[in-house]
Design a protein around this motif. Structure first.
Motif, PDB file in Angstrom:
ATOM      1  N   TYR A  29       0.936  -1.131  -0.003  1.00  0.00           N
ATOM      2  CA  TYR A  29       0.304  -0.005  -0.396  1.00  0.00           C
ATOM      3  C   TYR A  29       1.042   1.099   0.322  1.00  0.00           C
ATOM      4  O   TYR A  29       1.644   1.593   0.325  1.00  0.00           O
ATOM      5  CB  TYR A  29      -0.883   0.176   0.865  1.00  0.00           C
ATOM      6  N   CYS A  45       0.798   5.829   0.213  1.00  0.00           N
ATOM      7  CA  CYS A  45      -0.144   6.798   0.317  1.00  0.00           C
ATOM      8  C   CYS A  45       0.197   7.254  -1.089  1.00  0.00           C
ATOM      9  O   CYS A  45       1.201   8.022  -1.267  1.00  0.00           O
ATOM     10  CB  CYS A  45       0.471   7.243   1.317  1.00  0.00           C
ATOM     11  N   ASN A  74      -4.127   4.951  -2.117  1.00  0.00           N
ATOM     12  CA  ASN A  74      -5.289   5.688  -2.206  1.00  0.00           C
ATOM     13  C   ASN A  74      -5.111   7.354  -3.099  1.00  0.00           C
ATOM     14  O   ASN A  74      -3.830   7.703  -3.510  1.00  0.00           O
ATOM     15  CB  ASN A  74      -5.238   6.040  -1.082  1.00  0.00           C
ATOM     16  N   CYS A  90      -6.906   5.755   4.766  1.00  0.00           N
ATOM     17  CA  CYS A  90      -5.754   5.586   4.613  1.00  0.00           C
ATOM     18  C   CYS A  90      -5.860   3.681   4.944  1.00  0.00           C
ATOM     19  O   CYS A  90      -5.750   2.267   4.475  1.00  0.00           O
ATOM     20  CB  CYS A  90      -4.484   5.498   4.725  1.00  0.00           C
ATOM     21  N   HIS A 102       1.028  11.028  10.488  1.00  0.00           N
ATOM     22  CA  HIS A 102      -0.060   9.905   9.643  1.00  0.00           C
ATOM     23  C   HIS A 102      -0.290   8.736  10.071  1.00  0.00           C
ATOM     24  O   HIS A 102      -0.679   7.876  10.142  1.00  0.00           O
ATOM     25  CB  HIS A 102      -0.303  10.129   8.389  1.00  0.00           C
ATOM     26  N   HIS A 103       0.996   8.034   9.349  1.00  0.00           N
ATOM     27  CA  HIS A 103       1.621   6.202   9.754  1.00  0.00           C
ATOM     28  C   HIS A 103       1.292   6.052  11.148  1.00  0.00           C
ATOM     29  O   HIS A 103       1.259   4.897  11.538  1.00  0.00           O
ATOM     30  CB  HIS A 103       2.415   6.063   9.403  1.00  0.00           C
ATOM     31  N   GLU A 119      -2.606   5.658  11.397  1.00  0.00           N
ATOM     32  CA  GLU A 119      -2.925   4.575  11.164  1.00  0.00           C
ATOM     33  C   GLU A 119      -2.236   3.255  11.583  1.00  0.00           C
ATOM     34  O   GLU A 119      -3.792   2.458  11.523  1.00  0.00           O
ATOM     35  CB  GLU A 119      -2.097   4.076   9.806  1.00  0.00           C
TER      36      GLU A 119
HETATM   37 ZN   LIG Z   1      -1.614   7.704   3.568  1.00  0.00          ZN
END
Ligand SMILES: [Zn+2]
Length: 471
Positions: A27, A29, A67, A211, A236-237, A240
């Motif tokens: 995956y 971003c 995404n 995400c 962000h991560h 996640e």
């Molecule tokens: Zn992301």
């Protein structure tokens, strides 16, 4: 399988062992589609492209998801400024992104999910977090992740949980949170903003949530590799990981790969820094797309890469060298017998390339192996000691390595003739000078040479007449 990758979470280079044998789920971003991506963004996307290409070249099956963030504050603001819907703004920039990606020969991801098409998956994830006590609702109807409920928060970014600052995308005073560190999962509807009627109430998803929901929707609760720029590590991560693992109870990602910044003029390339370069502008300025690709992939992904006229010039020279080599091999006719050492030279290049790439995608050493091959074989061409059969073998080997690099002219597709390239450059100059009469005349001249040009907001694009415009 000997591929080893540097995992940000453990800080170690570790063997890639796919969760499902032989199948790597990745995956990345992707872009927030509120404006054209710049080449700093593309450094991160192309690093993932090289990763995907390499793993496939190594015989692995790869499922690659990237995404498209098509709802967020910047998109809402941009659409409002233009007086259009967020769908229209996003559609325009998705089209531009895909065109730039094709120009730079980025492999098309297997899935390019749009956030707005996955609201139900996001809602389900938030419902689970609420049930499990990892999320709470504030007075205005927004929903936050409770960081205090997740003790391992901060591991990826190596943060001291007590000293953490507030996530960048949420102003602390905007919502009445229990804890300033908590991040938003679901934003309550605000006047004039797009929103969705859901079981959570009217609102829209927070960026981090997108995400987690989309990666797990396509790749499962645990998948192999998650990539992104290093600026996405926090928050962000980190967010996640927290929301995904808190919801599923299983590890989210096995290997985290982060790409260092592209720098220009000694600073990180960023829209906020005002030092960005865009693909279409560079092409309009005469940069060869393959040279641009080379400039963006030629340094190891974890090292800072400086982008400049000099780096583009060096990249153009490298690509020209490859082109000259392909031409020399294609036209070479040698009367000599096969040199028994030539297969070892070719095999050695392939082995050096593989060893380098296996070691955390060591692209510099891999490219060095390619250019060693070029030099060795060129020497034989100059001495006319290469047989025609070995010339064909060398070309096959180079084309095979190029399945990873994506730098050679397409077989069967000749490069633009110099005079046609000059017409394109002259038309770009005419447009820049607002000389529409000259621009129209040059368009006709190009059409007579089989080249169709189209003008977009981002500049002039060309294609061979008869090929689809998105090719
Ligand atoms: Zn992301």
């Amino acid at each position: 399988m000997n591929v080893r990758l540097h995992d940000t979470l453990t800080g170690a280079v570790q063997p890639l062992e796919p969760f499902e044998a032989g199948h790597v789920r990745i995956y990345s971003c992707g872009p927030t589609v509120y404006g054209p991506a710049h080449v700093g963004n593309f450094r991160s996307f192309l690093f993932a492209d090289v990763l995907v290409r390499y793993l496939r070249w190594r015989g692995l099956r790869v499922t690659w998801v990237m995404n498209l963030t098509d709802v967020d504050d910047k998109i809402i603001r941009g659409a409002a400024q233009e007086g259009i819907g967020i769908d229209a703004l996003a559609a325009r920039h998705i089209e531009g992104f895909l065109a730039d990606a094709a120009t730079l020969r980025m492999t098309t991801p297997d899935v390019l999910p749009r956030a707005t098409a996955h609201i139900p998956q996001m809602v389900a994830l938030v419902e689970t977090l609420l049930e499990r006590g990892h999320a709470y609702r504030t007075d205005d109807g927004s929903i936050f992740f409770r960081i205090a409920s997740w003790p391992s928060y901060g591991r990826l970014a190596r943060l001291d949980p007590d000293a953490m600052r507030v996530g960048e995308r949420v102003a602390a005073d905007e919502y009445s949170k229990d804890d300033a560190r908590d991040f938003v999962l679901w934003k309550a509807v605000k006047p004039g903003e797009p929103s969705w009627e859901t079981a959570l109430g009217p609102g829209r998803p927070g960026w981090h949530l997108e995400c987690s929901a989309m990666s797990m929707a396509y790749l499962g609760a645990t998948f192999d590799i998650h990539t992104g720029g290093v600026d996405l590590v926090f928050p962000h991560h980190e967010d996640e990981i927290a929301q995904s693992e808190a919801a599923t109870g299983v590890p989210f990602v096995r290997t985290w790969l982060h790409c260092a910044h592209l720098q220009m003029g000694g600073r990180k390339m960023a829209k906020s820094e005002g030092n960005i370069a865009r693909v279409a502008e560079l092409l309009e300025g005469g940069v060869d797309p393959r040279a641009l690709r080379y400039a963006l992939i030629a340094a190891h992904y974890r090292t800072g890469l400086s982008f400049s006229d000099e780096s583009l010039g060096a990249a153009a020279a490298a690509v020209a060298r490859l082109d000259a080599f392909v031409t020399a091999l294609t036209t070479y006719r040698g009367e000599g017998p096969d040199d028994p050492r030539t297969p070892a030279v070719i095999g050695g290049a392939r082995e050096a390339f593989t060893t380098a790439m296996d070691d955390d995608l060591g692209i510099s050493a891999a490219l060095a192996a390619v250019f060693d091959l070029v030099r060795e074989v060129n020497r034989r061409i100059a001495a006319r000691s290469l047989s025609t059969a070995d010339a064909a073998r060398a070309l096959d080997a180079l084309r095979d390595l190029d399945r990873v690099l994506g730098l050679l002219p397409d077989a069967g597709e000749p490069e633009l003739a110099a005079d046609v390239r000059e017409l394109i450059d002259r038309r770009a100059a005419a447009r820049a000078a607002r000389d529409w009469a000259a621009s129209d005349r040059l368009r006709d001249e190009l059409a007579a040479s089989g080249i169709a040009v189209e003008d977009s907001r981002d500049g002039q694009r060309w294609r061979r007449a008869g090929t689809p415009s998105d090719a």
